[in-house]
Design a protein around this motif. Structure first.
Motif, PDB file in Angstrom:
ATOM      1  N   UNK A   1     -11.427   5.578   3.078  1.00 57.24           N
ATOM      2  CA  UNK A   1     -10.854   4.931   1.901  1.00 57.24           C
ATOM      3  C   UNK A   1     -10.218   3.588   2.259  1.00 57.24           C
ATOM      4  N   UNK A   2     -10.462   2.587   1.407  1.00 53.78           N
ATOM      5  CA  UNK A   2      -9.849   1.264   1.548  1.00 53.78           C
ATOM      6  C   UNK A   2      -8.929   1.068   0.352  1.00 53.78           C
ATOM      7  N   UNK A   3      -7.640   0.945   0.591  1.00 51.80           N
ATOM      8  CA  UNK A   3      -6.658   0.818  -0.474  1.00 51.80           C
ATOM      9  C   UNK A   3      -6.263  -0.648  -0.634  1.00 51.80           C
ATOM     10  N   UNK A   4      -6.515  -1.192  -1.814  1.00 51.26           N
ATOM     11  CA  UNK A   4      -6.177  -2.581  -2.120  1.00 51.26           C
ATOM     12  C   UNK A   4      -4.797  -2.606  -2.768  1.00 51.26           C
ATOM     13  N   UNK A   5      -3.900  -3.441  -2.234  1.00 50.92           N
ATOM     14  CA  UNK A   5      -2.529  -3.463  -2.738  1.00 50.92           C
ATOM     15  C   UNK A   5      -2.126  -4.805  -3.336  1.00 50.92           C
ATOM     16  N   UNK A   6      -2.889  -5.857  -3.098  1.00 49.70           N
ATOM     17  CA  UNK A   6      -2.529  -7.173  -3.627  1.00 49.70           C
ATOM     18  C   UNK A   6      -3.764  -8.057  -3.652  1.00 49.70           C
ATOM     19  N   UNK A   7      -3.636  -9.158  -4.364  1.00 47.90           N
ATOM     20  CA  UNK A   7      -4.733 -10.114  -4.419  1.00 47.90           C
ATOM     21  C   UNK A   7      -4.217 -11.487  -4.763  1.00 47.90           C
ATOM     22  N   UNK A   8      -4.902 -12.494  -4.270  1.00 47.30           N
ATOM     23  CA  UNK A   8      -4.556 -13.872  -4.580  1.00 47.30           C
ATOM     24  C   UNK A   8      -5.810 -14.718  -4.509  1.00 47.30           C
ATOM     25  N   UNK A   9      -6.128 -15.435  -5.574  1.00 48.50           N
ATOM     26  CA  UNK A   9      -7.322 -16.261  -5.592  1.00 48.50           C
ATOM     27  C   UNK A   9      -8.570 -15.422  -5.431  1.00 48.50           C
ATOM     28  N   UNK A  10      -9.380 -15.747  -4.440  1.00 51.34           N
ATOM     29  CA  UNK A  10     -10.635 -15.040  -4.224  1.00 51.34           C
ATOM     30  C   UNK A  10     -10.516 -13.911  -3.212  1.00 51.34           C
ATOM     31  N   UNK A  11      -9.299 -13.597  -2.782  1.00 52.67           N
ATOM     32  CA  UNK A  11      -9.112 -12.586  -1.739  1.00 52.67           C
ATOM     33  C   UNK A  11      -8.198 -11.462  -2.209  1.00 52.67           C
ATOM     34  N   UNK A  12      -8.323 -10.319  -1.511  1.00 54.17           N
ATOM     35  CA  UNK A  12      -7.448  -9.180  -1.741  1.00 54.17           C
ATOM     36  C   UNK A  12      -6.838  -8.755  -0.412  1.00 54.17           C
ATOM     37  N   UNK A  13      -5.759  -7.986  -0.492  1.00 52.94           N
ATOM     38  CA  UNK A  13      -5.045  -7.501   0.685  1.00 52.94           C
ATOM     39  C   UNK A  13      -5.081  -5.970   0.668  1.00 52.94           C
ATOM     40  N   UNK A  14      -5.356  -5.376   1.835  1.00 53.34           N
ATOM     41  CA  UNK A  14      -5.384  -3.922   1.933  1.00 53.34           C
ATOM     42  C   UNK A  14      -4.017  -3.388   2.338  1.00 53.34           C
ATOM     43  N   UNK A  15      -3.867  -2.066   2.218  1.00 51.18           N
ATOM     44  CA  UNK A  15      -2.616  -1.424   2.628  1.00 51.18           C
ATOM     45  C   UNK A  15      -2.333  -1.629   4.107  1.00 51.18           C
ATOM     46  N   UNK A  16      -3.377  -1.873   4.895  1.00 54.30           N
ATOM     47  CA  UNK A  16      -3.219  -2.123   6.328  1.00 54.30           C
ATOM     48  C   UNK A  16      -2.911  -3.587   6.633  1.00 54.30           C
ATOM     49  N   UNK A  17      -2.836  -4.418   5.582  1.00 51.62           N
ATOM     50  CA  UNK A  17      -2.502  -5.821   5.778  1.00 51.62           C
ATOM     51  C   UNK A  17      -3.684  -6.739   6.003  1.00 51.62           C
ATOM     52  N   UNK A  18      -4.902  -6.212   5.915  1.00 54.54           N
ATOM     53  CA  UNK A  18      -6.088  -7.050   6.118  1.00 54.54           C
ATOM     54  C   UNK A  18      -6.348  -7.894   4.872  1.00 54.54           C
TER      55      UNK A  18
END
Length: 421
Positions: free
Chosen positions: A26-43
């Protein structure tokens, strides 16, 4: 009795997922900005699919969030049943019908694309009942087509696995498929079924989930011509292509189409709130509006014309106009095509489909482990996913840079080379 505590989120049943595999990776998305998103692991991941084809203006738009907040403080929503309406549903209706490809249209708001499909198919059948031609019930759709997964969407799916397992070939009876891009074969099927039995044909201008398949030259225009010739309603499913994905507000403009109905969702809010709709031409709507004894369309959704969703849509359309994002989408179509087409020469690639709108599909050979390619892309900072026929889904937000588009192509090539090694 289970002795271990399940991991956080284990209660969620994900959509279209083989759950043991999904839970394991599972990949958990926690944030996004512009054309990118951030995962719970900080990627940080470049969002190549724009969520599910919807994040046209990009993630994290504070101006849209403020509009939603202001609207909720004023009125979160009020339904649009009977004679009651809310003011934002009214103003957005006027704005979107003015932008659409059907002259003198009405719009019926829904909560999303699958709702829009169900409404349009019901309305098509109801139209012919009221015309005194009740035998016109068959809904045609194309092989490889995806039209959501509500009752009618499941029934008219051109992806067989989305129809299988419900006890009959078509969850709702009297549906049929025509070839994706073969107009002569489509006409033969219409003749075989009998036009007197066909209510409507539904077509995506560019097939999305079915593999990003552009229409053959003249196909859509020919399909519309056949529909008119045989007195069949023509419905354009623009849930993916609407609001700029093909460089025009609607793909119907690009292909010179004037359908009886247009389905929309996704890009109308860029995913900031759930909203869909059906744009309906006079041929279908007039009888419901023009006499004191007009029939009632017995259809309604609690959140049709949701005031906050409509306010969000206004804000999204403002951004599309203010930042000239339709023009940018048209420019990016060529940038993506130039960047992605060289992948067609890779030994692990069956086909690359691009050049008709700002979207593309990279179809991998059947024996290539597609999920391993997706994993390698994730490790390199690119989020993509598999759609039909082992195809990588590329449909970025309109706010990506040319360099980010190049990054998509380069990252996929490196991932494929890694699999080859």
């Amino acid at each position: 009795m289970r002795n271990s505590t399940p991991p956080a989120g284990a209660s969620l049943w994900s959509a279209q997922a083989q759950m043991p595999a999904a839970l394991a990776k599972r990949v958990t998305i926690v944030a996004g900005q512009g054309a990118s998103v951030i995962t719970a692991d900080g990627a940080e991941l470049l969002d190549a699919p724009a969520g599910l084809w919807h994040a046209n203006v990009g993630h994290g738009r504070e101006d849209i969030a403020r509009v939603a907040y202001d609207q909720m403080r004023k009125l979160e929503t009020y339904h649009v049943f009977g004679r009651f309406v809310n003011d934002v549903a009214l103003s957005l209706a006027d704005r979107v019908t003015a932008l659409g490809p059907i002259p003198d249209a009405k719009i019926f708001w829904t909560s999303g694309g699958s709702d829009a499909v169900d409404l349009a198919c019901k309305l098509a059948r109801r139209h012919w009942q009221l015309e005194g031609r009740p035998d016109k019930r068959i809904i045609l759709s194309r092989h490889n087509a995806y039209h959501g997964l509500h009752g009618f969407g499941t029934s008219i799916a051109g992806l067989d696995y989305n129809r299988d397992g419900y006890g009959t070939d078509s969850l709702i009876p009297e549906t049929a498929r025509i070839p994706t891009n073969d107009l002569a074969a489509a006409e033969a099927i219409i003749t075989e079924l009998g036009p007197e039995h066909i209510a409507a044909v539904v077509a995506e201008p560019v097939i999305g989930t079915g593999g990003v398949i552009a229409p053959a030259t003249g196909y859509l225009e020919g399909l519309q011509r056949l529909a008119r010739q045989h007195d069949i309603l023509f419905i354009a499913d623009e849930v993916v292509t609407g609001f700029g994905r093909t460089g025009t507000m609607f793909a119907c403009e690009r292909f010179g189409l004037e359908p009886d109905m247009v389905l929309m969702a996704k890009g109308i809010t860029s995913g900031y709130a759930p909203l869909g709709g059906v744009l309906i031409g006079p041929r279908v709507w007039e009888r419901y509006f023009n006499s004191d004894d007009a029939p009632i369309l017995r259809h309604g959704i609690t959140y049709s014309g949701h005031a906050t969703a409509c306010a969000v849509a206004h804000a999204n359309l403002d951004i599309l106009e203010r930042e000239h994002l339709l023009r940018r989408s048209a420019e990016l179509e060529g940038v993506l095509h130039h960047a992605i087409q060289p992948l067609a020469d890779h030994p692990l690639v069956t086909a690359v489909r691009s050049g008709t709108g700002f979207l593309a599909g990279v179809q991998l050979n059947a024996d290539v482990p597609g999920e391993a390619v997706v994993d390698a892309c994730l490790d390199s900072g690119l989020l993509t996913r598999l759609i039909h026929n082992n195809t990588l889904h590329i449909c970025p937000p309109f706010v990506v840079t040319d360099d980010e588009v190049s990054f998509i192509a380069k990252t996929i090539r490196v991932a494929l080379d890694h699999i080859t090694d």
